[in-house]
Design a protein around this motif. Structure first.
Motif, PDB file in Angstrom:
ATOM      1  N   ALA A   1       0.868  -1.087   0.034  1.00  0.00           N
ATOM      2  CA  ALA A   1       0.002   0.093  -0.003  1.00  0.00           C
ATOM      3  C   ALA A   1       1.046   1.336   0.175  1.00  0.00           C
ATOM      4  O   ALA A   1       1.937   1.413   0.539  1.00  0.00           O
ATOM      5  N   TYR A   2       0.217   2.290  -0.419  1.00  0.00           N
ATOM      6  CA  TYR A   2       0.822   3.705  -0.769  1.00  0.00           C
ATOM      7  C   TYR A   2       0.092   4.700  -0.016  1.00  0.00           C
ATOM      8  O   TYR A   2      -1.126   4.737  -0.278  1.00  0.00           O
ATOM      9  N   GLU A   3       0.353   5.414   0.948  1.00  0.00           N
ATOM     10  CA  GLU A   3      -0.333   6.369   1.514  1.00  0.00           C
ATOM     11  C   GLU A   3       0.524   7.817   0.982  1.00  0.00           C
ATOM     12  O   GLU A   3       1.702   7.975   1.047  1.00  0.00           O
ATOM     13  N   ILE A   4      -0.178   8.646   0.440  1.00  0.00           N
ATOM     14  CA  ILE A   4       0.352   9.933  -0.342  1.00  0.00           C
ATOM     15  C   ILE A   4       0.254  10.901   0.605  1.00  0.00           C
ATOM     16  O   ILE A   4      -0.906  11.260   1.412  1.00  0.00           O
ATOM     17  N   HIS A   5       1.128  11.886   0.813  1.00  0.00           N
ATOM     18  CA  HIS A   5       1.366  12.754   2.077  1.00  0.00           C
ATOM     19  C   HIS A   5       1.287  14.220   1.244  1.00  0.00           C
ATOM     20  O   HIS A   5       0.654  15.103   1.676  1.00  0.00           O
ATOM     21  N   HIS A   6       2.320  14.278   0.213  1.00  0.00           N
ATOM     22  CA  HIS A   6       2.316  15.765  -0.499  1.00  0.00           C
ATOM     23  C   HIS A   6       2.617  15.468  -2.024  1.00  0.00           C
ATOM     24  O   HIS A   6       3.027  14.528  -2.333  1.00  0.00           O
ATOM     25  N   VAL A   7       2.174  16.159  -2.724  1.00  0.00           N
ATOM     26  CA  VAL A   7       2.230  16.332  -4.367  1.00  0.00           C
ATOM     27  C   VAL A   7       2.285  17.895  -4.676  1.00  0.00           C
ATOM     28  O   VAL A   7       1.877  18.681  -4.346  1.00  0.00           O
ATOM     29  N   VAL A   8       3.670  17.802  -5.076  1.00  0.00           N
ATOM     30  CA  VAL A   8       4.059  19.185  -5.826  1.00  0.00           C
ATOM     31  C   VAL A   8       4.257  19.109  -7.135  1.00  0.00           C
ATOM     32  O   VAL A   8       4.883  18.114  -7.757  1.00  0.00           O
ATOM     33  N   ALA A   9       3.739  20.203  -8.130  1.00  0.00           N
ATOM     34  CA  ALA A   9       3.950  19.880  -9.425  1.00  0.00           C
ATOM     35  C   ALA A   9       4.300  21.248 -10.107  1.00  0.00           C
ATOM     36  O   ALA A   9       3.970  22.369  -9.467  1.00  0.00           O
ATOM     37  N   ASP A  10       5.263  21.165 -10.965  1.00  0.00           N
ATOM     38  CA  ASP A  10       5.954  22.226 -11.556  1.00  0.00           C
ATOM     39  C   ASP A  10       5.736  22.112 -13.158  1.00  0.00           C
ATOM     40  O   ASP A  10       6.692  21.226 -13.705  1.00  0.00           O
ATOM     41  N   GLY A  11       4.542  22.360 -13.949  1.00  0.00           N
ATOM     42  CA  GLY A  11       4.487  22.115 -15.109  1.00  0.00           C
ATOM     43  C   GLY A  11       4.196  20.505 -15.490  1.00  0.00           C
ATOM     44  O   GLY A  11       3.544  19.946 -14.749  1.00  0.00           O
ATOM     45  N   ASN A  12       5.353  19.909 -16.156  1.00  0.00           N
ATOM     46  CA  ASN A  12       5.242  18.360 -16.224  1.00  0.00           C
ATOM     47  C   ASN A  12       6.023  17.658 -15.352  1.00  0.00           C
ATOM     48  O   ASN A  12       6.059  16.459 -15.547  1.00  0.00           O
ATOM     49  N   LEU A  13       6.736  18.258 -14.472  1.00  0.00           N
ATOM     50  CA  LEU A  13       7.573  17.671 -13.492  1.00  0.00           C
ATOM     51  C   LEU A  13       6.599  17.488 -11.965  1.00  0.00           C
ATOM     52  O   LEU A  13       6.339  18.573 -11.831  1.00  0.00           O
ATOM     53  N   VAL A  14       6.644  16.286 -11.573  1.00  0.00           N
ATOM     54  CA  VAL A  14       5.809  16.174 -10.229  1.00  0.00           C
ATOM     55  C   VAL A  14       6.730  15.487  -9.100  1.00  0.00           C
ATOM     56  O   VAL A  14       7.282  14.410  -9.525  1.00  0.00           O
ATOM     57  N   ALA A  15       6.519  15.770  -7.761  1.00  0.00           N
ATOM     58  CA  ALA A  15       7.177  15.018  -6.803  1.00  0.00           C
ATOM     59  C   ALA A  15       6.111  14.637  -5.919  1.00  0.00           C
ATOM     60  O   ALA A  15       5.224  15.578  -5.805  1.00  0.00           O
ATOM     61  N   VAL A  16       6.192  13.412  -5.653  1.00  0.00           N
ATOM     62  CA  VAL A  16       4.955  12.892  -4.430  1.00  0.00           C
ATOM     63  C   VAL A  16       5.880  12.147  -3.533  1.00  0.00           C
ATOM     64  O   VAL A  16       6.629  11.298  -3.543  1.00  0.00           O
ATOM     65  N   ASN A  17       5.333  12.708  -2.212  1.00  0.00           N
ATOM     66  CA  ASN A  17       5.972  12.104  -0.888  1.00  0.00           C
ATOM     67  C   ASN A  17       4.878  11.116  -0.751  1.00  0.00           C
ATOM     68  O   ASN A  17       3.753  11.374  -0.314  1.00  0.00           O
ATOM     69  N   THR A  18       5.404   9.835  -0.008  1.00  0.00           N
ATOM     70  CA  THR A  18       4.782   8.676   0.122  1.00  0.00           C
ATOM     71  C   THR A  18       5.154   7.953   1.270  1.00  0.00           C
ATOM     72  O   THR A  18       6.128   8.137   1.909  1.00  0.00           O
ATOM     73  N   THR A  19       4.180   7.016   1.910  1.00  0.00           N
ATOM     74  CA  THR A  19       4.956   5.970   2.632  1.00  0.00           C
ATOM     75  C   THR A  19       4.389   4.668   2.059  1.00  0.00           C
ATOM     76  O   THR A  19       3.128   4.473   1.825  1.00  0.00           O
ATOM     77  N   MET A  20       5.303   3.716   1.885  1.00  0.00           N
ATOM     78  CA  MET A  20       4.929   2.613   1.224  1.00  0.00           C
ATOM     79  C   MET A  20       4.942   1.448   2.512  1.00  0.00           C
ATOM     80  O   MET A  20       5.879   1.633   3.228  1.00  0.00           O
TER      81      MET A  20
END
Length: 173
Positions: A71-90
């Motif tokens: 499972a993945y829990e999503i904490h934060h999502v930051v996007a700048d145009g077509n570049l995306v960073a996602v902070n998760t817990t697996m």
């Protein structure tokens, strides 16, 4: 970057993480570009290195085989145009051998199942093109995962089990 259906680059990236746990092959075809590259694939099984939806789905099967209840829990999502960073817990439970590979595709290390659970943070980075993931790379807490699963520090008995698991993985490959 928005899709014609109104889905943002961040939503595409998040969905591509969540399907690793329970998505069908068709989900990968929908979200992963045919030219997609997983920059983390160099330690994964050879079938995970071919690129495109097929490779990403192979990665999902590799993880799901070793880790029950992935499972993945999503904490934060930051996007700048077509570049995306996602902070998760697996998270998951280690129920089958987890085999990692050398860059040339040979078995490197095999971690026999411990039955233990883990939960570790990860940061996933995506480049989105044509409303699909075209590139992925990640920063993971592999040491934290190894400690929680009892891989390190290894006991003599676990080192023996690792050697047997590696031998079996080589024969199966």
């Amino acid at each position: 970057m928005s899709t014609t259906a109104g889905v943002s680059a961040g939503e595409i990236a998040v969905r591509s993480i969540l399907i690793m746990a329970d998505g069908e092959r068709s989900d990968f075809d929908e979200l992963i570009h045919p030219r997609a590259v997983n920059q983390e694939g160099k330690v994964e099984p050879p079938e995970c290195r071919v690129g495109g939806p097929e490779a990403f789905y192979a990665t999902a099967r590799w993880l799901r085989t070793a880790f029950e209840g992935l499972a993945y829990e999503i904490h934060h999502v930051v996007a700048d145009g077509n570049l995306v960073a996602v902070n998760t817990t697996m998270s998951g439970r280690h129920v089958a051998p987890f085999v990692v590979y050398t860059p040339d595709g040979a078995v490197d290390t095999a971690f026999p199942p411990t039955g233990k659970t883990f939960a570790v943070t990860q940061s996933h980075w995506f480049r989105i093109e044509d409303d699909k993931v075209v590139e992925h790379w990640a920063n993971r807490d592999d040491l934290g995962q190894a400690q929680q699963l009892g891989w390190v520090p290894p006991t003599p008995a676990y080192l023996f089990r690792m050697a047997r698991a590696k031998s079996r993985a080589k024969r199966a490959g």
